[in-house]
Enzyme design. Structure first.
Site, mmCIF file in Angstrom:
data_model
loop_
_atom_site.group_PDB
_atom_site.id
_atom_site.type_symbol
_atom_site.label_atom_id
_atom_site.label_comp_id
_atom_site.label_asym_id
_atom_site.label_seq_id
_atom_site.Cartn_x
_atom_site.Cartn_y
_atom_site.Cartn_z
ATOM 1 C CB THR A 21 -5.113 31.535 6.091
ATOM 2 O OG1 THR A 21 -5.083 32.442 7.195
ATOM 3 C CG2 THR A 21 -4.018 30.491 6.259
ATOM 4 C CG HIS A 39 -0.199 33.893 2.461
ATOM 5 N ND1 HIS A 39 0.516 35.072 2.373
ATOM 6 C CD2 HIS A 39 0.703 32.956 2.862
ATOM 7 C CE1 HIS A 39 1.773 34.867 2.705
ATOM 8 N NE2 HIS A 39 1.912 33.575 3.011
ATOM 9 C CD GLU A 40 0.050 29.153 3.535
ATOM 10 O OE1 GLU A 40 0.967 28.678 2.819
ATOM 11 O OE2 GLU A 40 0.278 29.826 4.555
ATOM 12 C CG HIS A 66 3.406 30.465 -0.422
ATOM 13 N ND1 HIS A 66 4.337 31.434 -0.723
ATOM 14 C CD2 HIS A 66 3.069 30.675 0.878
ATOM 15 C CE1 HIS A 66 4.551 32.198 0.324
ATOM 16 N NE2 HIS A 66 3.786 31.765 1.324
ATOM 17 C CG HIS A 70 6.254 35.432 2.876
ATOM 18 N ND1 HIS A 70 7.048 34.547 3.570
ATOM 19 C CD2 HIS A 70 5.002 34.891 2.875
ATOM 20 C CE1 HIS A 70 6.328 33.514 3.984
ATOM 21 N NE2 HIS A 70 5.082 33.692 3.567
#
Length: 443
Positions: free
Chosen positions: A355, A358-359, A362, A369
């Site tokens: 997680t 993934h963040e 960004h 995505h």
């Protein structure tokens, strides 16, 4: 005849009478002279460490003198000698004609030496220089960054115990050399290693307890993801996609100092009844009970805390507050405590620490995505996997991509080469350029 005898006796008596008293031929004895009494005084000594004086004390008569011998220990020098109106000549001190009891004061001074400490990239020491007197030793605390370890410490005759190096007894200027090694190899030629400090703000309460070890495990796992060192994952990627796996060169470590330059663990804890999933971002505002961000041009801010609804169900796992989309004071990443780190137990399906990875994708410019309906806000979805115009593979084809939010942790395995190019540009010339430039010395 009797008359003659009487006559003679008379003459003899007269002669004897005439010879009475002292004879002019005898020398009279001289009068006895008593010398005045001579005083003596006690000469005492007082001295500091580093030498000696001989004798330690002496009873000295007035109108006389005594020379005291001063000895200097190795590594010392005579700083001063005084008292008793004496005179110094090298290492001799002479006292003459004392008039009272007195004390000779002798002071020695140890030679001073410098122990310099040099460090390689990847950590720091409490002090780069130590001033020591002869025979003293220094204790040097060594602090590797979370992405490095102590490879070796040498110099000044010392020994290493865990993270403290103790020098030998110092008798000359010397240097301690500290070398750190990264947990991860350097990227291949053409890829820059970009090391960035992270501060993890933990909002704790009766529902949120997360250990330092769990936080370390998360940073280590995320580094493996960005450096393409999650070998077990990568070995399962189909051969047709494996050429597009990217080592981004991005490497994180827990901040070693706070914004004021004070040593810090990079873990910032506060007890508060707050959720990290709120519309007004209370978790990042001290006036609302949260923790203010550290300057985002120097650090990556990550908030970890409670992220469940009123029924206790886990809601949003994480969120990136991206430059240009939010106010500066909340730029960073938020992650639910139960999916942060890889030490069991973690949330089922989200137990591999992906997680945060993934963040951060960004935050580093991968807007949107790789799945879902194409929009202008997820343009990296349309890029070719290696950034070349003739390549048929698109990032949207990479179901195993870290930016596919529709998969569990076990199915997220890689960043593509074109995604690496986007993130590199975002850091070097884009919204996070100041963060990159302010950490150039760390790379």
């Amino acid at each position: 005849m009797p008359h003659i005898r009487i006559y003679l006796i008379g003459i003899t008596s007269a002669l004897l009478w005439g010879c009475g008293g002292s004879s002019d031929s005898e020398t009279p004895e001289p009068p006895i002279t008593t010398l005045p009494e001579q005083n003596s005084y006690m000469i005492s000594t007082s001295l500091s460490e580093g030498g000696s004086i001989t004798p330690n004390s002496f009873e000295l008569a007035e109108n006389s003198e005594k020379t005291f011998l001063i000895g200097v220990n190795p590594g010392h020098e005579l700083e001063s000698v005084s008292g008793c109106d004496g005179t110094v000549d090298g290492e001799k001190f002479t006292v003459s004609n004392p008039e009272k009891n007195c004390t000779i004061e002798v002071k020695f001074k140890a030679f001073q030496y410098t122990v310099n400490v040099t460090t390689s990239l990847g950590g720091w020491v409490d002090s780069p220089s130590h001033q020591l007197s002869y025979g003293e030793s220094a204790k040097i605390n060594i602090n590797p960054n979370s992405d490095h370890f102590i490879e070796s410490v040498t110099g000044c005759g010392g020994t290493l115990s865990e993270q403290q190096y103790t020098t030998g007894n110092i008798n000359a200027n010397c240097t301690v050399d500290v070398k750190f090694s990264s947990h991860f190899p350097l990227p291949e030629e053409g890829i820059e290693r970009i090391r960035l400090p992270v501060v993890v703000h933990v909002i704790e309460n009766e529902y949120v307890k997360i250990s330092d070890e769990q936080i370390y495990s998360q940073i280590e796992a995320t580094n493996q993801h960005f450096r393409a060192l999650n070998t077990k994952d990568l070995e399962t990627i189909e051969d047709e996609f494996s050429p597009y796996i990217a080592d981004t060169g991005i490497q994180l470590y827990l901040a070693s100092h706070d914004p004021d330059g004070n040593p810090h663990s990079g873990i910032n804890r506060k007890t508060a009844q707050l959720s990290i999933i709120t519309l007004d971002n209370e978790y990042a505002k001290a006036e609302k009970g949260g923790i203010d961000a550290w300057p985002n041009d120097q650090y990556i801010n990550v908030w970890v805390g409670y992220a469940r609804d009123f029924q206790g169900a886990l809601g949003l796992l994480g969120r990136a507050n991206i430059p240009g989309f939010v106010e500066d004071r909340i730029i960073g990443v938020v992650v639910a405590d139960s999916v942060f780190g890889v030490i069991p137990p973690r949330e089922p399906r989200f137990d591999e620490g992906k997680t945060l990875t993934h963040e951060l994708g960004h935050l580093f410019g991968l807007i949107g995505h790789t799945h879902g309906v194409p929009t202008d806000e997820n343009t990296h979805r349309h890029l070719t996997c290696d950034g070349l115009p003739t390549t048929q593979c698109k990032n949207s084809d990479l179901a195993m991509n870290f930016m596919n939010a529709e998969t569990d942790d076990k199915d997220q395995k890689m960043f593509s080469i074109s995604q690496y190019q986007v993130m590199e540009k975002w850091l070097k010339t884009g919204p996070l350029q100041a963060l990159y430039l302010n950490n150039q010395d760390n790379n």
